[in-house]
Design an enzyme around this catalytic site. Structure first.
Site, mmCIF file in Angstrom:
data_model
loop_
_atom_site.group_PDB
_atom_site.id
_atom_site.type_symbol
_atom_site.label_atom_id
_atom_site.label_comp_id
_atom_site.label_asym_id
_atom_site.label_seq_id
_atom_site.Cartn_x
_atom_site.Cartn_y
_atom_site.Cartn_z
ATOM 1 N N ALA A 533 0.716 -1.242 0.007
ATOM 2 C CA ALA A 533 0.189 0.072 -0.162
ATOM 3 C C ALA A 533 0.956 1.370 0.049
ATOM 4 O O ALA A 533 0.504 2.288 -0.571
ATOM 5 C CB ALA A 533 -0.848 0.249 1.438
ATOM 6 N N SER A 534 2.144 1.227 0.522
ATOM 7 C CA SER A 534 2.865 2.464 0.729
ATOM 8 C C SER A 534 4.098 2.469 -0.301
ATOM 9 O O SER A 534 4.689 3.453 -0.119
ATOM 10 C CB SER A 534 3.420 2.396 2.154
ATOM 11 O OG SER A 534 4.407 1.406 2.343
ATOM 12 N N VAL A 536 6.677 0.288 -3.654
ATOM 13 C CA VAL A 536 7.105 -0.731 -4.417
ATOM 14 C C VAL A 536 8.488 -1.311 -3.924
ATOM 15 O O VAL A 536 9.273 -0.287 -3.525
ATOM 16 C CB VAL A 536 7.021 -0.678 -5.817
ATOM 17 C CG1 VAL A 536 7.967 -1.621 -6.701
ATOM 18 C CG2 VAL A 536 6.000 -0.022 -6.521
ATOM 19 N N LYS A 553 12.722 -0.155 -0.595
ATOM 20 C CA LYS A 553 11.451 0.002 -0.729
ATOM 21 C C LYS A 553 11.306 1.638 -1.031
ATOM 22 O O LYS A 553 11.769 2.485 -0.256
ATOM 23 C CB LYS A 553 10.614 -0.244 0.328
ATOM 24 C CG LYS A 553 8.939 0.124 0.207
ATOM 25 C CD LYS A 553 8.201 -0.784 1.180
ATOM 26 C CE LYS A 553 6.743 -0.646 0.842
ATOM 27 N NZ LYS A 553 5.945 -1.574 1.606
ATOM 28 N N ASP A 647 -0.955 -5.836 11.157
ATOM 29 C CA ASP A 647 -1.128 -6.409 9.772
ATOM 30 C C ASP A 647 -0.255 -7.752 9.444
ATOM 31 O O ASP A 647 0.704 -7.883 8.490
ATOM 32 C CB ASP A 647 -0.639 -5.564 8.334
ATOM 33 C CG ASP A 647 -1.274 -5.748 7.009
ATOM 34 O OD1 ASP A 647 -1.985 -6.563 6.980
ATOM 35 O OD2 ASP A 647 -0.766 -5.313 6.289
#
Length: 813
Positions: A533-534, A536, A553, A647
């Protein structure tokens, strides 16, 4: 003086001429070690109390109780000086023990000096009972003192040890089978109502680490060895936690029973046939019918102390039914004392001197491969990628290096230094241990012939498996929350403050990268590893000496937070480190670019391993489950502030080259302040893994991670996703529902149908499923914390049957 010397002989003449079987022992009765009257027997003759010669030194004697009708006269109780001085009472042959006319039991030497007494008065008589309990009684028959109240290392049927409100009651293992000195393990019936096994220091007895417990703080009542042969821990609510079931071990009429905390730290229940070749257990020997813990070699990994065995040795089993731990030295090492193997091992050659130059070291030492041993700690350097020859060379020239560990598949090298601790046999990692020893061309010879013998026959020493990687004490910093870190980058940029200087308190040991460095390292952000979500994640490689592989990332979605809250959180997370958390190597905070640099996980996310066509080995799945549990335990209970991950799912559990599980992606993490147990926040997480309370107007706690772990645990057991719409039987669509149905119907085997390894370990499968159902309780207060979860998974505590979960609503997609 002559009179004093003749006094014990006179007592012998006045005493009975043999160890008498008698119900009551009257005042004036006396025992002497080398006289016929050296002990008092119980009415049946099963037990004796008196002088027992010390093994290996018959000039000294214990005051003891023992089984009298069996050949080895097994000792079940022996006198110690005091609670403050728990050393054994060991006396010379000219001592004597008397139940005096004044009503006291007194041990004296030939000079008349008192050496021990149980500190009671007004005793009218004594009794050695058929239960194995030696008792001092008053005139009215009340018990003044008894050995059952002062246990040594053993309890017997009918013996009860209550939870004392003011002082712990305990069993202390012997130092060795023939050394009655206080040993390295303790079974503690604690004042807080818990029954626990501890590794302890010698001689002080200070506790190092708990390695098994009933986890009954506030609820325990007493440890009971029932007259039917069952050992259990009674709780205040009337329920029982079985230490042994008492089933299938033969009747009390046919077998002698005892439960002993053995010198290897295992609490075992034994039986011995009263008649030759009696019963299915057979054999005139003690046979273990239950034990806690089940695998002592793997139960203890202690940061302090040497572990089950001494330093530089390793733990295995003796191959008998009783599964006695056996301590062994690696090749080219020898025991400090062959008779006291618990002291550990030392190099059987002249150690590497730090005064040697590299050329001399390479000439004098070499590395020899060994297999199947695990020393999980003691790493101090890691190299990757690197060849095995270079790995060996780096160890040989390093005077601190005792061995290197090499992984051929990942070209990774670790160096270990002495002393090596927590050694054990391991069968779940494929790596090579390279042990540094004198070169075969060196003039240096082995110190003892035992090592030369091993060297000649080293091909027989292959143990059949390889070394598990220990945690490096220099490189285990956990990754910072993506969400928090991105916010911090934004705050620092707005204030024109370099990120590395924005907080003088946090002092995070992270490297600052430029955007160009990371662009080059990733070949222009070419190879995508994954996306979230935040941002790649890309694969890259640093241009350092080791060509370190990395995962980069790029963060493209950030949410604002207050600077004060962020600083508190980033300082907390930045100071955490654990082997089951992915490590953050550095960051980039350049203009609008926000990038995080992580260690590269060779085997990728868990979902890739777990849901492919090939099923991972059962033991691999077990170790992954334990790794995730320990990582969550660290976040919840061992950080300065609790961290809720929010999560937990297979995609966020990464696997290194040895399939060690590491929790990643803290982008949704939430911290709890001191004394805070819940927090309010919007719904976070992934469908299928989020707990029911996310959908209710209540605060969330660490129990949301416990719920998610329960789902993953079932996925690990069944090797399938939580929700699969294409299954033939629609009852199996949702694994949480299906597992609950199988558990309630007693058909756990259906969950692992076709999985021969799991079927073979069906008891552990049932344990894991039971733990998962506890984690999936709809009411958060009913779920165990992660400490309890890890204890239940390890088999360290009993697991009651879980209530039928009311709802699995959050498991629905």
């Amino acid at each position: 003086m002559v009179a004093l010397l003749l006094f014990p002989m006179l007592l012998q003449l006045l005493s009975p001429t043999c160890a008498q079987t008698q119900k009551n022992i009257t005042l004036g009765s006396t025992l002497a070690p080398q006289s016929p009257a050296s002990s008092w027997l119980s009415p049946s003759g099963d037990f004796a109390f008196g002088f027992r010669p010390v093994e290996g030194n018959t000039s000294f004697y214990l005051i003891a109780v023992w089984f009298n009708k069996i050949s080895d006269k097994t000792v079940v109780w022996y006198a110690k000086n005091t609670d403050q001085d728990p050393s054994i009472v060991e006396v010379p042959s000219d001592s004597f023990l008397q139940l005096t006319n004044d009503g006291a039991l007194s041990l004296k030497d030939r000079s008349g000096q008192e050496g021990w007494n149980p500190q009671v008065t007004s005793v009218a008589y004594a009794s050695m009972r058929d239960t194995g309990n030696f008792v001092l009684l008053g005139a009215d028959g009340t018990t003044k003192w008894q050995t059952f109240d002062m246990p040594s290392d053993t309890i017997l049927p009918t013996q009860v040890i209550p939870c004392n409100k003011t002082r712990n009651k305990s069993l202390r293992a012997r130092l060795d089978i023939n050394d009655y000195s206080s040993g390295r393990f303790l079974l503690d019936v604690q004042t807080d109502g818990n029954l626990a096994l501890y590794l302890v220091a010698v001689p002080s007895g200070s506790k190092y680490q708990q390695y098994w417990s009933t986890d009954t703080t506030g609820n325990g009542s007493e440890l009971v060895f029932s007259e039917t042969g069952k050992v259990y821990f009674a709780l205040t609510d009337g329920t029982q936690i079985n230490i042994s079931s008492g089933a299938g071990i033969g009747s009390m009429a046919d077998y002698f029973h005892r439960a002993t905390l053995d010198p290897d730290g295992v609490f075992r229940q034994y039986v011995y046939p009263k008649k030759a070749n009696a019963g299915i257990l057979g054999g005139e020997t003690w046979t273990a019918v239950s034990m806690q813990p089940q695998n002592i070699c793997h139960a203890i990994v202690s940061d302090v102390g040497s572990g089950v065995c001494g330093f530089n040795s390793y733990c295995t089993f003796d191959g008998t039914r009783n599964q006695i731990a056996s301590c062994q030295c690696p090749p080219w090492y020898k025991f400090f004392d062959e008779q006291k193997k618990y002291k550990g091992c030392k190099q059987d050659f002249q150690p590497h001197s730090c005064d040697l130059d590299e050329a001399t070291a390479l000439a004098q030492f070499e590395l020899r491969p060994i297999y199947g041993v695990d020393w999980p700690l003691s790493d101090y350097e890691k190299y990757e990628p690197i060849g095995q020859d270079d790995c060996g060379r780096l160890c040989v020239i390093d005077c601190f290096c005792a061995m290197a560990v090499y992984n051929q598949s990942t070209s990774t090298c670790w160096k270990k230094k002495l002393p090596l601790s927590n050694g054990n046999m391991a069968d779940y990692v494929q790596r090579t241990v390279l042990l540094k020893v004198p070169s075969s061309n060196s003039s240096q010879s082995m110190i003892s012939t035992s090592s030369n013998k091993w060297k000649r026959n080293r091909k027989h020493w292959v143990l059949g498996s390889s070394l598990i990687l220990g945690t490096s004490i220099l490189v285990n910093f956990a990754l910072i929350s993506i969400f928090l870190f991105g916010t911090y980058c934004r705050i620092a940029t707005k204030k024109n403050i370099p990120l590395s200087q924005a907080s003088s308190k946090s002092q995070l040991p992270l490297k600052t990268f430029t955007y160009k460095e990371l662009e080059k390292a990733t070949a222009g952000f070419h190879e995508i590893l994954g996306a979230g979500a935040s941002g790649v994640v890309y694969k890259g490689q640093l241009e350092d000496e080791l060509k370190t592989n990395i995962a980069v990332k790029k963060i493209d979605k950030l949410q604002p937070e207050t600077e004060k809250e962020f600083m508190v959180e980033v300082e907390t997370i930045g100071q955490t480190f654990h082997k089951n958390l992915v490590r953050l190597l550095g960051f980039c905070n350049e203009g609008a670019e926000r990038l995080l640099v992580y260690e590269f996980m060779t085997n990728g996310p868990l979902n890739r391993l777990l849901f492919d066509n090939s099923r991972p080995h059962w033991n691999t799945r077990v170790h992954i489950a334990l790794g995730v549990a320990r990582g969550l335990l660290y976040l919840h209970d061992e950080c300065s502030k609790q961290i809720i991950h929010c999560d937990i799912k297979p995609q966020n559990i990464l696997l290194d080259d040895n399939l060690v599980a590491k929790i990643s992606d803290f982008g949704l993490a939430k911290l709890l302040l001191t004394n805070q147990t819940r927090t309010n926040t919007g719904i976070r997480g992934t469908r299928g893994y989020v707990a029911p309370e996310w959908f209710k107007n209540i605060g969330i706690s660490t129990k949301v991670d416990v719920y998610s772990f329960g789902v993953i645990l079932l996925e690990l057991v069944c090797c399938r996703r939580n929700v699969e719409l294409e299954v033939v039987d629609e009852e199996q669509t949702i694994v949480t529902y299906w597992a609950n149905d199988c558990y309630r119907s007693g058909r756990i085997d259906l969950l692992v149908e076709g999985d021969d390894e799991a079927i073979y370990n069906i008891k552990k499968v049932e344990r894991f499923v039971t733990v998962a159902l506890w984690c999936l309780q709809e009411d958060p207060s009913m779920r165990p914390n992660m400490l309890k979860v890890t204890q239940m998974l390890d088999g360290a505590v009993a697991i009651p049957s879980p209530p039928d979960p009311c709802s699995f609503i959050s498991s629905l997609p």
